[in-house]
Design an enzyme around this catalytic site. Structure first.
Site, PDB file in Angstrom:
ATOM      1  CB  SER A  70      41.308  49.702  64.890  1.00 39.26           C
ATOM      2  OG  SER A  70      41.822  49.117  66.080  1.00 39.26           O
TER       3      SER A  70
ATOM      4  CG  ASP B  70      35.559  49.219  71.142  1.00 39.74           C
ATOM      5  OD1 ASP B  70      36.631  49.247  71.794  1.00 39.74           O
ATOM      6  OD2 ASP B  70      35.538  49.383  69.900  1.00 39.74           O
TER       7      ASP B  70
ATOM      8  CG  HIS C  65      39.234  50.747  69.699  1.00 37.17           C
ATOM      9  ND1 HIS C  65      38.403  49.731  69.285  1.00 37.17           N
ATOM     10  CD2 HIS C  65      40.329  50.707  68.906  1.00 37.17           C
ATOM     11  CE1 HIS C  65      38.974  49.095  68.263  1.00 37.17           C
ATOM     12  NE2 HIS C  65      40.136  49.664  68.017  1.00 37.17           N
TER      13      HIS C  65
END
Length: 372
Positions: free
Chosen positions: A60, A347, A350
């Site tokens: 991600s 978040d 990340h």
């Protein structure tokens, strides 16, 4: 007639698909269309190094939207507040408030502004020539990781690369395709989900040394395969200081929410073994450059000394409480901080675009010489 058609193509936008009348004409038009999208690079390349394209694999941190249609996956971000500082404030499947490292790398190299996801609908032929992203949020070196996250495993990303190579040969011919693959930069960013999430399940059977061996063996198999497919310049990013991510502080940092010790120990042990494995791969593939990229130390410095870099908050994210929200838990029903520039993390997992920018340019400057 050819000149008339070419003039029409160039006078319109640079995003049209190319005609298929002949390989020479298609290749000429592709070069012209690619030049329309090329931007001025910020990083100065070594005199004898050119990078025609960038290809990204992993998780991600670098996914630019390949998980958007994986509706069963927890690891999605194609909804607000993700992308609030992206172009037009549009969530695209990037796990940040704005651009991610995949985008910043191609921008720094002057290739294009954004690196599209390979699975993006209506992907343009000109984008295929200059590189795409195969990464899938929630994937890892451990095969179990992608199963738990319902993401695309690295083996699936290799399958997409094989499909891509077939398309590339059809567009530019076999010789030019080999040149592009051999001279492009392949980026691999994985291991975070393995260490942060999967090891909690694997720890019943694996201690830290055994699990890092599993990860390194899997990484070696993946890297061997892309070397065999024609990759010659491969940048393999280290695991970051996982224990200092807000989520890990929450679940393993105690009452004071300090950096969790075990994930960081696991990341450091993995990085040591991965670096040695890359040395071995370079002996097996003497014409390749498999380069270990240390992101652990520079990111840890930003987190630990965040005020030195102009940030006010280094232990929680901007989204929601900043302690647990990530992916589908960071959504339109969560409030987000008014000034994301104050935060190291977007978040609970990340970093913000601002932090990525601080990392990517120095990394490219430091390591590009090793790809000669």
């Amino acid at each position: 007639m050819v000149m008339v058609h070419l003039t029409k193509l160039l006078s319109s936008s640079c995003s049209h698909f190319l005609p298929s009348s002949s390989l020479v004409l298609r290749l000429t038009l592709i070069i012209l269309l690619v030049s329309c999208k090329t931007i001025k690079g910020l990083v100065k390349l070594p005199a004898d190094v050119s990078v025609p394209a960038v290809f990204v694999f992993g998780d991600s941190v670098v996914d630019t939207g390949n998980n958007n249609n994986r509706t069963t996956s927890f690891a999605r971000s194609n909804f607000p507040p993700y992308g609030r500082d992206f172009q037009g404030g549009i969530p695209t499947g990037r796990f940040s408030n704005g651009k991610v490292p995949s985008d910043l790398i191609v921008e720094e190299l002057g290739i294009k502004e954004l690196l599209p996801a390979y699975l993006k609908p209506n992907l343009q032929s000109s984008d295929l020539i200059t590189g795409v992203c195969f990464a899938s949020g929630g994937s890892g070196y451990d095969p179990l990781t992608s199963i738990l996250e319902s993401s695309m495993p690295l083996t699936g990303q290799v399958d997409l690369l094989k499909e891509y190579i077939g398309k590339l040969k059809g567009l530019v011919g076999e010789d030019r395709a080999k040149f592009i693959l051999a001279n492009s930069l392949f980026i691999v960013v994985a291991g975070s989900s393995d260490i942060s999430n999967t090891y909690r399940t694997r720890s019943l059977l694996y201690d830290l040394p055994a699990y890092t061996d599993l990860l390194v063996n899997s990484a070696s198999n993946f890297l061997t395969e892309i070397n065999e497919l024609g990759a010659r310049r491969i940048a393999v990013f280290s695991a970051p200081p996982i224990g200092c991510l807000p989520f890990q502080r929450t679940v393993g940092g105690g009452l004071e929410k300090r950096c969790a010790e075990r994930p960081n120990n696991l990341a450091q042990l993995f990085n040591t073994k991965l670096s040695k494995e890359l040395d071995s791969l370079n002996r097996n593939f003497p014409n390749s450059r498999n380069v270990f990229i240390n992101v652990y130390d520079p990111l840890l410095d930003i987190i630990t000394n965040h005020q030195k870099y102009g940030y006010k908050v280094g232990d929680t994210g901007c989204c929601g409480t900043g302690r647990i929200e990530v992916a589908i838990l960071c959504n339109r029903f969560d409030s987000s901080c008014p000034n994301v520039q104050d935060y190291v993390f977007w978040d609970s997992f990340h970093p913000t675009e601002s932090v990525y920018k601080r990392l990517i340019s120095p990394i490219l400057q430091k390591y590009l010489d090793q790809f000669k």
